[in-house]
Design a protein around this motif. Structure first.
Motif, PDB file in Angstrom:
ATOM      1  N   LYS A  99       1.721   4.151  12.459  1.00  0.00           N
ATOM      2  CA  LYS A  99       2.949   4.932  12.343  1.00  0.00           C
ATOM      3  C   LYS A  99       4.133   3.985  12.356  1.00  0.00           C
ATOM      4  O   LYS A  99       4.241   3.122  13.242  1.00  0.00           O
ATOM      5  N   ASP A 100       5.004   4.122  11.360  1.00  0.00           N
ATOM      6  CA  ASP A 100       6.181   3.257  11.226  1.00  0.00           C
ATOM      7  C   ASP A 100       5.812   1.776  11.215  1.00  0.00           C
ATOM      8  O   ASP A 100       6.498   0.931  11.799  1.00  0.00           O
ATOM      9  N   GLY A 101       4.696   1.451  10.553  1.00  0.00           N
ATOM     10  CA  GLY A 101       4.288   0.060  10.429  1.00  0.00           C
ATOM     11  C   GLY A 101       3.649  -0.532  11.666  1.00  0.00           C
ATOM     12  O   GLY A 101       3.403  -1.745  11.719  1.00  0.00           O
ATOM     13  N   LYS A 102       3.340   0.305  12.672  1.00  0.00           N
ATOM     14  CA  LYS A 102       2.738  -0.184  13.917  1.00  0.00           C
ATOM     15  C   LYS A 102       1.392   0.491  14.150  1.00  0.00           C
ATOM     16  O   LYS A 102       1.254   1.704  13.971  1.00  0.00           O
ATOM     17  N   GLU A 134       3.929   3.230   6.187  1.00  0.00           N
ATOM     18  CA  GLU A 134       4.734   4.203   6.922  1.00  0.00           C
ATOM     19  C   GLU A 134       3.864   5.061   7.829  1.00  0.00           C
ATOM     20  O   GLU A 134       4.201   5.342   8.968  1.00  0.00           O
ATOM     21  N   PHE A 135       2.698   5.435   7.298  1.00  0.00           N
ATOM     22  CA  PHE A 135       1.856   6.419   8.003  1.00  0.00           C
ATOM     23  C   PHE A 135       0.423   6.277   7.489  1.00  0.00           C
ATOM     24  O   PHE A 135       0.202   6.203   6.286  1.00  0.00           O
ATOM     25  N   LYS A 149       5.710   2.606   2.997  1.00  0.00           N
ATOM     26  CA  LYS A 149       7.137   2.820   3.184  1.00  0.00           C
ATOM     27  C   LYS A 149       7.812   2.921   1.822  1.00  0.00           C
ATOM     28  O   LYS A 149       7.346   2.337   0.841  1.00  0.00           O
ATOM     29  N   LYS A 150       8.896   3.658   1.760  1.00  0.00           N
ATOM     30  CA  LYS A 150       9.513   3.975   0.477  1.00  0.00           C
ATOM     31  C   LYS A 150       9.862   2.729  -0.323  1.00  0.00           C
ATOM     32  O   LYS A 150       9.693   2.679  -1.541  1.00  0.00           O
TER      33      LYS A 150
END
Length: 286
Positions: A99-102, A134-135, A149-150
C-alpha cells in the motif's frame, strides 16, 4: 476374468464418471483452485485411483464416493454464490500486501509469503520496484493484482485526449489455403475483393496458410513459405498523406493568389479539410 480386464473396464468407467462430474461442476474446476476445490480434487483423484487399481475394492462404493464429493462441491459453489460470508469462509479473501509503495509485512507473514515470492509475483507483471506500486492484493487463488502509481502507468490515448477508432473482431477469411465464406461475408467482402487483394500482395491462394480481415477492411496473410515477405498494407497511411498534401496545397494557393474571393475560398476549404483530417486521423494512422 483376468485382473487386467477389470482394470481397463474400471479405468474407462471412472474416466467417464470423472469427466461428467467435472463437466457438471464447471470450468472453475480446471482454473486456479480455491482451498476447498484443491482438497476435493485430490480426494476425488485418490478415490478413483484406489478403485481402479484395487481389484478387491467395490467399484460401486467408489462411484458413490465420487458422486458424494461432486455433490458437496456443487452445493458449496451454489451457497457461495448466494452468501458472501460463506464464500469468504470457503474461498478466502484478498489480502493487501502493498500500500502506497510500502510492503505490509504482517499481512505478508499471515499469508506465509516471503519477500522473494512477492518479488517474483511482481516481476511476472513486469514490476521491478515495490516503490512504484500504489496498491497490491494477494487474491484468494494465489495470484497477485497490482496497481501502479499514476506517474508510473503507461500513457493511454485517453490520457492524451486522443480519439481512437473502435475496432471490430478480425475475421479469418483464409485457413489452410481455403476461403472461409461465412467470415468473409461478415466482414462485408466477397471473393472478388479477396482475389484482388491477394493479387496486390503478389501471393496466390494456395500459398496462404492464414488470412484475416481487420476492422478497417485490410487483409493480412501468413504464407506457407516464411521466406517470402508480404508487403504491409498501406492504403490508410497513403490516404492520410494525400489528404494532408491536399490541405497544404490549399493553404499555398490561398497565399499565392491576389484575388480576395479565391483566397477566401481556398482558406475555407483548407479549414474544412483540416477538420476532416483531425477526425479521420485515428482511423488512418497505420
Amino acid at each position: 476374468m483376468p485382473g487386467w480386464f477389470f482394470i481397463i473396464t474400471r479405468s474407462l468407467i471412472f474416466l467417464l464418471l470423472l469427466f461428467i462430474t467435472t463437466k457438471i461442476l464447471g470450468k472453475k474446476q480446471i482454473s486456479e483452485l480455491s482451498f476447498f476445490e484443491y482438497v476435493v480434487g485430490i480426494t476425488i483423484g485418490s478415490i478413483a485411483g484406489e478403485v481402479v487399481t484395487g481389484l478387491e475394492s467395490n467399484m460401486y462404493h467408489g462411484a458413490l464416493a465420487i458422486c458424494v464429493f461432486g455433490f458437496i462441491t456443487f452445493l458449496v459453489n451454489f451457497i457461495s454464490i448466494k452468501s458472501k460470508k460463506f464464500s469468504d469462509l470457503v474461498e478466502g479473501k484478498g489480502t493487501v500486501v502493498i500500500k502506497d509503495g510500502k510492503i505490509l509485512e504482517n499481512n505478508l507473514k499471515k499469508e506465509k509469503y516471503t519477500i522473494d515470492e512477492l518479488s517474483a509475483l511482481l516481476r511476472a507483471k513486469d514490476i521491478f520496484r515495490v516503490a512504484d506500486v500504489e496498491f497490491a492484493v494477494l487474491e484468494p487463488r494465489g495470484n497477485l493484482s497490482a496497481l501502479l502509481k499514476k506517474e508510473n502507468r503507461p500513457l493511454t490515448p485517453k490520457d492524451l485526449q486522443m480519439k481512437m477508432a473502435k475496432e471490430k473482431e478480425p475475421q479469418t477469411v483464409i485457413m489452410d489455403g481455403n476461403i472461409m465464406d461465412e467470415p468473409l461475408r461478415c466482414s462485408g467482402k466477397g471473393r472478388g475483393w479477396l482475389y484482388t487483394e491477394l493479387e496486390k500482395q503478389g501471393v496466390t491462394l494456395d500459398n496462404v496458410f492464414f488470412g484475416q480481415v481487420d476492422s478497417y477492411g485490410e487483409l493480412t496473410v501468413d504464407l506457407y513459405d516464411d521466406k517470402i515477405k508480404v508487403p504491409q498494407a498501406a492504403q490508410r497511411p497513403l490516404l492520410l498523406a494525400t489528404l494532408k498534401k491536399t490541405q497544404a496545397d490549399l493553404e499555398i494557393f490561398s497565399l499565392s493568389t491576389d484575388c480576395d474571393q479565391s483566397k477566401a475560398m481556398y482558406k475555407k476549404n483548407a479549414a474544412i479539410l483540416q477538420d476532416a483530417i483531425e477526425k479521420l486521423a485515428p482511423f488512418l494512422n497505420g
